[in-house]
Design a protein around this motif. Sequence first.
Motif, PDB file in Angstrom:
ATOM      1  N   GLY A  68       0.811  -1.205   0.000  1.00 50.10           N
ATOM      2  CA  GLY A  68       0.000   0.000   0.000  1.00 50.10           C
ATOM      3  C   GLY A  68       0.847   1.259   0.000  1.00 50.10           C
ATOM      4  N   ARG A  69       1.930   1.233   0.786  1.00 49.45           N
ATOM      5  CA  ARG A  69       2.806   2.403   0.838  1.00 49.45           C
ATOM      6  C   ARG A  69       3.550   2.584  -0.480  1.00 49.45           C
ATOM      7  NH1 ARG A  69       2.686   7.189   3.258  1.00 49.45           N
ATOM      8  NH2 ARG A  69       4.772   8.058   3.641  1.00 49.45           N
ATOM      9  N   LEU A  70       4.028   1.489  -1.066  1.00 48.85           N
ATOM     10  CA  LEU A  70       4.736   1.578  -2.337  1.00 48.85           C
ATOM     11  C   LEU A  70       3.847   2.168  -3.428  1.00 48.85           C
ATOM     12  CD1 LEU A  70       6.779  -1.759  -2.520  1.00 48.85           C
ATOM     13  CD2 LEU A  70       7.683   0.568  -2.374  1.00 48.85           C
ATOM     14  N   TYR A  71       2.601   1.712  -3.490  1.00 49.05           N
ATOM     15  CA  TYR A  71       1.686   2.233  -4.512  1.00 49.05           C
ATOM     16  C   TYR A  71       1.494   3.736  -4.325  1.00 49.05           C
ATOM     17  CZ  TYR A  71      -2.453   2.842  -7.415  1.00 49.05           C
ATOM     18  OH  TYR A  71      -3.349   3.280  -8.359  1.00 49.05           O
ATOM     19  N   HIS A  72       1.307   4.160  -3.079  1.00 46.90           N
ATOM     20  CA  HIS A  72       1.097   5.580  -2.807  1.00 46.90           C
ATOM     21  C   HIS A  72       2.325   6.410  -3.182  1.00 46.90           C
ATOM     22  CE1 HIS A  72       0.186   9.316  -0.709  1.00 46.90           C
ATOM     23  NE2 HIS A  72       1.311   9.177  -0.034  1.00 46.90           N
ATOM     24  N   VAL A  73       3.500   5.950  -2.774  1.00 46.42           N
ATOM     25  CA  VAL A  73       4.719   6.706  -3.031  1.00 46.42           C
ATOM     26  C   VAL A  73       5.011   6.775  -4.531  1.00 46.42           C
ATOM     27  CG1 VAL A  73       7.225   6.737  -2.693  1.00 46.42           C
ATOM     28  CG2 VAL A  73       5.708   6.253  -0.766  1.00 46.42           C
ATOM     29  N   ILE A  74       4.788   5.669  -5.249  1.00 42.85           N
ATOM     30  CA  ILE A  74       5.070   5.641  -6.689  1.00 42.85           C
ATOM     31  C   ILE A  74       4.103   6.540  -7.453  1.00 42.85           C
ATOM     32  CG2 ILE A  74       5.043   4.168  -8.740  1.00 42.85           C
ATOM     33  CD1 ILE A  74       6.110   1.908  -6.970  1.00 42.85           C
ATOM     34  N   THR A  75       2.823   6.468  -7.105  1.00 42.43           N
ATOM     35  CA  THR A  75       1.830   7.254  -7.847  1.00 42.43           C
ATOM     36  C   THR A  75       1.794   8.719  -7.423  1.00 42.43           C
ATOM     37  OG1 THR A  75       0.109   6.540  -6.273  1.00 42.43           O
ATOM     38  CG2 THR A  75       0.378   5.254  -8.308  1.00 42.43           C
ATOM     39  N   ASP A  76       2.324   9.027  -6.231  1.00 39.58           N
ATOM     40  CA  ASP A  76       2.401  10.421  -5.768  1.00 39.58           C
ATOM     41  C   ASP A  76       3.839  10.778  -5.419  1.00 39.58           C
ATOM     42  OD1 ASP A  76      -0.380  11.237  -5.844  1.00 39.58           O
ATOM     43  OD2 ASP A  76      -0.708   9.828  -4.206  1.00 39.58           O
ATOM     44  N   TYR A  77       4.744  10.403  -6.314  1.00 44.23           N
ATOM     45  CA  TYR A  77       6.170  10.581  -6.041  1.00 44.23           C
ATOM     46  C   TYR A  77       6.551  12.044  -5.839  1.00 44.23           C
ATOM     47  CZ  TYR A  77       6.229  11.877 -10.982  1.00 44.23           C
ATOM     48  OH  TYR A  77       5.975  12.485 -12.190  1.00 44.23           O
ATOM     49  N   GLN A  78       5.785  12.964  -6.434  1.00 49.23           N
ATOM     50  CA  GLN A  78       6.117  14.380  -6.315  1.00 49.23           C
ATOM     51  C   GLN A  78       6.020  14.880  -4.874  1.00 49.23           C
ATOM     52  OE1 GLN A  78       3.395  13.189  -7.726  1.00 49.23           O
ATOM     53  NE2 GLN A  78       1.665  14.149  -6.664  1.00 49.23           N
ATOM     54  N   LEU A  79       5.255  14.154  -4.047  1.00 51.00           N
ATOM     55  CA  LEU A  79       5.129  14.556  -2.640  1.00 51.00           C
ATOM     56  C   LEU A  79       6.384  14.267  -1.837  1.00 51.00           C
ATOM     57  CD1 LEU A  79       1.501  13.229  -1.902  1.00 51.00           C
ATOM     58  CD2 LEU A  79       2.194  15.555  -2.517  1.00 51.00           C
ATOM     59  N   TYR A  80       7.264  13.442  -2.383  1.00 51.54           N
ATOM     60  CA  TYR A  80       8.443  13.014  -1.626  1.00 51.54           C
ATOM     61  C   TYR A  80       9.770  13.269  -2.334  1.00 51.54           C
ATOM     62  CZ  TYR A  80       4.588  10.539   0.576  1.00 51.54           C
ATOM     63  OH  TYR A  80       3.392  10.238   1.179  1.00 51.54           O
ATOM     64  N   VAL A 227     -10.597  16.200  -4.656  1.00 47.22           N
ATOM     65  CA  VAL A 227      -9.923  17.375  -5.203  1.00 47.22           C
ATOM     66  C   VAL A 227      -8.443  17.417  -4.849  1.00 47.22           C
ATOM     67  CG1 VAL A 227     -12.021  18.777  -5.248  1.00 47.22           C
ATOM     68  CG2 VAL A 227     -10.606  18.743  -3.177  1.00 47.22           C
ATOM     69  N   ASP A 228      -7.931  16.377  -4.140  1.00 43.23           N
ATOM     70  CA  ASP A 228      -6.512  16.372  -3.818  1.00 43.23           C
ATOM     71  C   ASP A 228      -5.709  16.118  -5.093  1.00 43.23           C
ATOM     72  OD1 ASP A 228      -7.962  13.798  -3.324  1.00 43.23           O
ATOM     73  OD2 ASP A 228      -5.917  13.011  -3.348  1.00 43.23           O
ATOM     74  N   ASP A 229      -4.445  16.507  -5.053  1.00 44.24           N
ATOM     75  CA  ASP A 229      -3.587  16.368  -6.232  1.00 44.24           C
ATOM     76  C   ASP A 229      -3.460  14.907  -6.631  1.00 44.24           C
ATOM     77  OD1 ASP A 229      -3.171  19.087  -6.310  1.00 44.24           O
ATOM     78  OD2 ASP A 229      -1.350  18.997  -5.074  1.00 44.24           O
ATOM     79  N   ALA A 230      -3.531  14.662  -7.930  1.00 46.44           N
ATOM     80  CA  ALA A 230      -3.395  13.300  -8.450  1.00 46.44           C
ATOM     81  C   ALA A 230      -3.017  13.372  -9.923  1.00 46.44           C
ATOM     82  CB  ALA A 230      -4.701  12.521  -8.277  1.00 46.44           C
ATOM     83  N   HIS A 231      -2.366  12.312 -10.392  1.00 49.24           N
ATOM     84  CA  HIS A 231      -2.027  12.231 -11.808  1.00 49.24           C
ATOM     85  C   HIS A 231      -3.282  11.912 -12.617  1.00 49.24           C
ATOM     86  CE1 HIS A 231       2.287  12.486 -11.100  1.00 49.24           C
ATOM     87  NE2 HIS A 231       2.151  11.600 -10.124  1.00 49.24           N
TER      88      HIS A 231
END
Length: 321
Positions: A68-80, A227-231
Amino acid sequence: MDLAFIPSPSRGVVELGPIPLRGYAFCIIIGVFVAVWLGNKRWIARGGQSGTVADIAVWAVPFGLVGGRLYHVITDYQLYFSEGRDWVDAFKIWEGGLGIWGAIALGAVGAWIGCRRRGIPLPAWADALAPGIALAQAIGRWGNWFNQELYGKATDVPWALKITSAEDGRVPGTYHPTFLYESLWCVGVALLVIWADRRFKLGHGRAFALYVASYCAGRGWIEYMRVDDAHHVLGLRLNVWTAIVVFLLAVVYLVISARTRPGREEIVEPVAPGAESGDETPAKAEADSVPERKSAPEPGSDPEPKADSKAGPKPESADKS
């Protein structure tokens, strides 16, 4: 005129005596316990051993958290990993950020390992756990309420969520509580799977596939409200496309499985924990230990023939070897 709304918590930490626990992590932990508890009851009802669900969850849960964490970090990599961000934050799972798609995918790998070690079919275990997973998601979504995140578009409906934090670009105001919508939807999914499983005797992974399909159907429109940031891909959020693809895969599995493997598994855990595959069952061993008894002769039947006392002695055998 003041509008009614759902207030956000002033802080995202739950105090357990002297131990501070973030609300997000607390919701995840409670969800896991509920899933294992319900899964254990369903597994026993299907003929399995008590404790098997928990033993396999020991493998599935850590894998699921990592996935779950990997999916989040990969799809929202700009946050990190974008400029001005600290990549170390990618490991701060307690601050929120788990993708259900990655959690289910990698959690299934952990469950497969656990099932292999116990010698039981993964689809049967997944069927037993399916409604519990939906309830765990329903509880886990309240972690987003503690973090004041994943809300929808601005609204003034009476059940609007009031955001008070201005961190990470949030704009204080009232918004659609998409976390609540998804939580209620997951409760409905759990009830649907329980009903359908009882009504149609789902087996061979079909109860789990029904959970996946029904969850994705709701996640699609709820995700569209956020409305949160997403690809975005072709004008739709990435998670909307993921929900569509996974929904279609689950429906295809349901149809093919119903045709090729109808019915439900008769035996889900044939070997008791600690027993060798060649050992006899206790019932059989007990039956073998009872001495065989001769049945009494039926009325009217001839008794066993007795030696004729008037007959002379039998001749000795000519074979002296």
